[in-house]
Design a protein around this motif. Sequence first.
Motif, PDB file in Angstrom:
ATOM      1  N   ALA A  35       0.842  -1.203   0.000  1.00 51.76           N
ATOM      2  CA  ALA A  35       0.000   0.000   0.000  1.00 51.76           C
ATOM      3  C   ALA A  35       0.877   1.253   0.000  1.00 51.76           C
ATOM      4  CB  ALA A  35      -0.916  -0.005   1.224  1.00 51.76           C
ATOM      5  N   PHE A 107     -14.256  18.710   4.314  1.00 54.97           N
ATOM      6  CA  PHE A 107     -13.803  18.782   5.695  1.00 54.97           C
ATOM      7  C   PHE A 107     -14.514  19.908   6.461  1.00 54.97           C
ATOM      8  CE2 PHE A 107     -10.761  20.780   8.685  1.00 54.97           C
ATOM      9  CZ  PHE A 107     -10.788  19.782   9.644  1.00 54.97           C
ATOM     10  N   TRP A 110     -18.089  19.083   7.237  1.00 56.07           N
ATOM     11  CA  TRP A 110     -18.197  18.192   8.378  1.00 56.07           C
ATOM     12  C   TRP A 110     -17.954  18.973   9.683  1.00 56.07           C
ATOM     13  CZ3 TRP A 110     -14.051  17.203  11.662  1.00 56.07           C
ATOM     14  CH2 TRP A 110     -14.321  16.295  12.671  1.00 56.07           C
ATOM     15  N   LEU A 111     -16.940  19.853   9.626  1.00 54.88           N
ATOM     16  CA  LEU A 111     -16.573  20.609  10.817  1.00 54.88           C
ATOM     17  C   LEU A 111     -17.748  21.441  11.330  1.00 54.88           C
ATOM     18  CD1 LEU A 111     -13.956  20.833  12.404  1.00 54.88           C
ATOM     19  CD2 LEU A 111     -13.386  22.854  11.082  1.00 54.88           C
ATOM     20  N   ALA A 120     -12.224  26.289  15.446  1.00 57.20           N
ATOM     21  CA  ALA A 120     -11.112  25.363  15.211  1.00 57.20           C
ATOM     22  C   ALA A 120     -10.506  25.531  13.832  1.00 57.20           C
ATOM     23  CB  ALA A 120     -11.573  23.920  15.383  1.00 57.20           C
ATOM     24  N   VAL A 124      -6.414  24.600  11.585  1.00 58.35           N
ATOM     25  CA  VAL A 124      -6.182  23.498  10.651  1.00 58.35           C
ATOM     26  C   VAL A 124      -5.487  23.973   9.390  1.00 58.35           C
ATOM     27  CG1 VAL A 124      -8.110  22.159  11.484  1.00 58.35           C
ATOM     28  CG2 VAL A 124      -8.461  23.760   9.610  1.00 58.35           C
TER      29      VAL A 124
ATOM     30  N   TYR B  38      -3.052   1.211  10.735  1.00 58.29           N
ATOM     31  CA  TYR B  38      -3.875   0.038  10.399  1.00 58.29           C
ATOM     32  C   TYR B  38      -4.581  -0.483  11.654  1.00 58.29           C
ATOM     33  CZ  TYR B  38      -4.898  -4.899   9.776  1.00 58.29           C
ATOM     34  OH  TYR B  38      -5.533  -6.126   9.797  1.00 58.29           O
ATOM     35  N   ARG B  39      -3.854  -0.555  12.746  1.00 57.57           N
ATOM     36  CA  ARG B  39      -4.429  -1.086  13.994  1.00 57.57           C
ATOM     37  C   ARG B  39      -5.559  -0.173  14.488  1.00 57.57           C
ATOM     38  NH1 ARG B  39      -6.170  -4.128  16.405  1.00 57.57           N
ATOM     39  NH2 ARG B  39      -5.465  -5.649  17.923  1.00 57.57           N
ATOM     40  N   ILE B  40      -5.343   1.151  14.367  1.00 48.12           N
ATOM     41  CA  ILE B  40      -6.381   2.114  14.776  1.00 48.12           C
ATOM     42  C   ILE B  40      -7.609   1.967  13.888  1.00 48.12           C
ATOM     43  CG2 ILE B  40      -6.934   4.596  14.717  1.00 48.12           C
ATOM     44  CD1 ILE B  40      -4.169   5.106  15.949  1.00 48.12           C
ATOM     45  N   LEU B  52      -7.288  -2.036   5.788  1.00 47.14           N
ATOM     46  CA  LEU B  52      -6.162  -1.889   4.842  1.00 47.14           C
ATOM     47  C   LEU B  52      -6.488  -0.849   3.766  1.00 47.14           C
ATOM     48  CD1 LEU B  52      -5.066  -5.619   4.442  1.00 47.14           C
ATOM     49  CD2 LEU B  52      -3.605  -3.760   5.242  1.00 47.14           C
ATOM     50  N   VAL B  55      -6.193   2.694   5.218  1.00 49.60           N
ATOM     51  CA  VAL B  55      -4.802   3.145   5.390  1.00 49.60           C
ATOM     52  C   VAL B  55      -4.189   3.490   4.031  1.00 49.60           C
ATOM     53  CG1 VAL B  55      -2.494   2.464   6.149  1.00 49.60           C
ATOM     54  CG2 VAL B  55      -4.472   1.863   7.526  1.00 49.60           C
ATOM     55  N   GLN B  56      -4.424   2.635   3.040  1.00 48.16           N
ATOM     56  CA  GLN B  56      -3.866   2.917   1.709  1.00 48.16           C
ATOM     57  C   GLN B  56      -4.422   4.234   1.157  1.00 48.16           C
ATOM     58  OE1 GLN B  56      -3.082  -0.059  -1.437  1.00 48.16           O
ATOM     59  NE2 GLN B  56      -4.698   0.984  -2.575  1.00 48.16           N
ATOM     60  N   LEU B  77      -2.283  15.805   9.629  1.00 45.32           N
ATOM     61  CA  LEU B  77      -2.994  15.733   8.343  1.00 45.32           C
ATOM     62  C   LEU B  77      -3.323  14.284   7.991  1.00 45.32           C
ATOM     63  CD1 LEU B  77      -1.017  18.364   6.220  1.00 45.32           C
ATOM     64  CD2 LEU B  77      -3.422  18.491   6.893  1.00 45.32           C
ATOM     65  N   ARG B  80      -6.060  13.081  10.159  1.00 43.49           N
ATOM     66  CA  ARG B  80      -7.338  13.719   9.809  1.00 43.49           C
ATOM     67  C   ARG B  80      -7.969  12.981   8.621  1.00 43.49           C
ATOM     68  NH1 ARG B  80      -7.346  19.874   8.087  1.00 43.49           N
ATOM     69  NH2 ARG B  80      -7.731  19.175   5.964  1.00 43.49           N
ATOM     70  N   ARG B  87     -14.840   7.510   9.286  1.00 46.81           N
ATOM     71  CA  ARG B  87     -16.220   8.002   9.461  1.00 46.81           C
ATOM     72  C   ARG B  87     -17.063   7.716   8.203  1.00 46.81           C
ATOM     73  NH1 ARG B  87     -14.055  12.108  12.868  1.00 46.81           N
ATOM     74  NH2 ARG B  87     -13.296  13.239  11.075  1.00 46.81           N
ATOM     75  N   ARG B 149     -16.371  10.402  19.389  1.00 46.02           N
ATOM     76  CA  ARG B 149     -15.358  11.452  19.588  1.00 46.02           C
ATOM     77  C   ARG B 149     -14.409  11.094  20.734  1.00 46.02           C
ATOM     78  NH1 ARG B 149     -14.435  14.373  15.591  1.00 46.02           N
ATOM     79  NH2 ARG B 149     -14.432  16.459  16.461  1.00 46.02           N
ATOM     80  N   VAL B 169      -6.265  19.196  15.356  1.00 43.59           N
ATOM     81  CA  VAL B 169      -6.266  19.301  13.889  1.00 43.59           C
ATOM     82  C   VAL B 169      -6.825  18.026  13.272  1.00 43.59           C
ATOM     83  CG1 VAL B 169      -4.813  19.477  11.828  1.00 43.59           C
ATOM     84  CG2 VAL B 169      -4.321  20.904  13.809  1.00 43.59           C
ATOM     85  N   MET B 171      -8.840  15.859  14.531  1.00 36.84           N
ATOM     86  CA  MET B 171     -10.270  15.670  14.810  1.00 36.84           C
ATOM     87  C   MET B 171     -11.125  16.820  14.290  1.00 36.84           C
ATOM     88  SD  MET B 171     -10.232  14.065  18.665  1.00 36.84           S
ATOM     89  CE  MET B 171     -12.009  14.105  18.810  1.00 36.84           C
ATOM     90  N   GLY B 172     -10.495  17.936  13.957  1.00 36.77           N
ATOM     91  CA  GLY B 172     -11.253  19.096  13.493  1.00 36.77           C
ATOM     92  C   GLY B 172     -12.057  19.728  14.596  1.00 36.77           C
ATOM     93  N   CYS B 173     -11.465  19.863  15.766  1.00 39.18           N
ATOM     94  CA  CYS B 173     -12.168  20.514  16.886  1.00 39.18           C
ATOM     95  C   CYS B 173     -11.161  21.334  17.691  1.00 39.18           C
ATOM     96  CB  CYS B 173     -12.881  19.481  17.750  1.00 39.18           C
ATOM     97  SG  CYS B 173     -11.771  18.355  18.593  1.00 39.18           S
TER      98      CYS B 173
END
Lengths: 125, 203
Positions: A35, A107, A110-111, A120, A124, B38-40, B52, B55-56, B77, B80, B87, B149, B169, B171-173
Motif C-alpha cells: 500500500a 472537511f 463536516w466541521l 477550530a 487546521v 492500520y491497527r487504529i 487496509l 490506510v492505503q 494531516l 485527519r 467516518r 469522539r 487538527v 479531529m477538526g475541533c
Amino acid sequence: MSDETNSGFERGTKRVFDASVAALDAATRSQLTQARHRALGAREKVRDGAWRWSLVPAGALAAALALWLTVGQQPAPPDAMQSAALGDLEILLGDEDLEMLDEELEFYGWLEDQPEFAGASDNVG
Amino acid sequence: MGLALSIARHEASLDREGALDTGAQIEAFLREVEARAYRIALVSVRDRGEALDIVQDAMIRLVRRYASRPSAEWPPLFYRILQNRIRDIQRRRAVRSRVLSFFGGTASEEEFDPIAEAPAPRADEPLERVTVGSAMQAIEKALATLPVRQREAFMLRNFEGLDVAQTAVAMGCTEGSVKTHYSRAVHRLREMLAEHGEERWYE
C-alpha cells in the motif's frame, strides 16, 4: 481517581497497543508495504504530469492574446459578455488545486456539523 | 511555445531533484505510521480488508495533496484523512444497516462482539502473545462502547501519541474539546476495564 493512577493506566494501554502492533502478522505487514509503495507511486504520477499542466497557463495566455487580437478589432461587445469572458480567463489562468478544494470543502462541511466546534478552523492546515 | 516548454521541463527537473529528499522523508513517515494506523482503523471498523483500504487511501491522499507541506504537519494531516475515511465507512454502514432493517434483514454491525469473534489462541502460540492479544481485545471491547469522539481522542492521543494541538487538527475541533473527550475516555475505560477484572494489565 488520581492523575498518577490515570497516567499508569495510560502507559499500560499504550504498552498493550504497541505490543499488538508489533505482533502484526507478516501477511498484513506485506500488504501495508505494498500500500505504501502504491501511495509513493501515485506521487510519481502526479509529479510526471505536473510539467505538462504547467503549460496550461502559457497556452491560455497565447489563446487570450489571439482572442484579443481577433475580437479586439471588432466593435465592443456588451458589458455582460466582457465580464463573462474575463471570468473564463481567470479560471484558465488560475492555478488553484480544485481537487484539494474539494477535500477542504468536505472537511469544513463536516466541521460545521460538530456541535462543540468553536473557531477550530483557525488551527487546521 | 517552445520556450515555455523548455522552461517548464527545466523547472520540472529542478523540482524532481529537490523532491528526492521529500520522497525519502515521506516514505520514512509512512513506514513509521502504517502499522499503527492500520491497527487504529481496525479497532474502528473491525474489518481487516476495510482497514487496509482506509490506510492505503489515507497514504495516497497525503502523498498526492500534502507531500509539499512541512513534514511536521504530516502526522495530524494523515490522521485527519484517516479519521475522515473511517467516518465514511461508519456512515455507509449505518445507512446499509437502516436499509437492511427497513427490508427486514439483520444488521450484522449490532451483533458484533470483538471477544466472541476473536480467534481462539492456538496451543503453540507463545504465552506473551496470547496475553497481549486478550488484553488488546478487552481494550477494543471497552473502546467500542465509547462515543465516537471520545474513542477518536483516546486513540490519537494515547495509541498514536499525538499532542493536544495535533489531535485537535486531526479531529477538526478545539484543543479544549480534545482535552474533555480524552479525559472522559480515560475515566470511562478505566472504570469498564476494572469492572471486568482487566485492570491488572494496565498497572
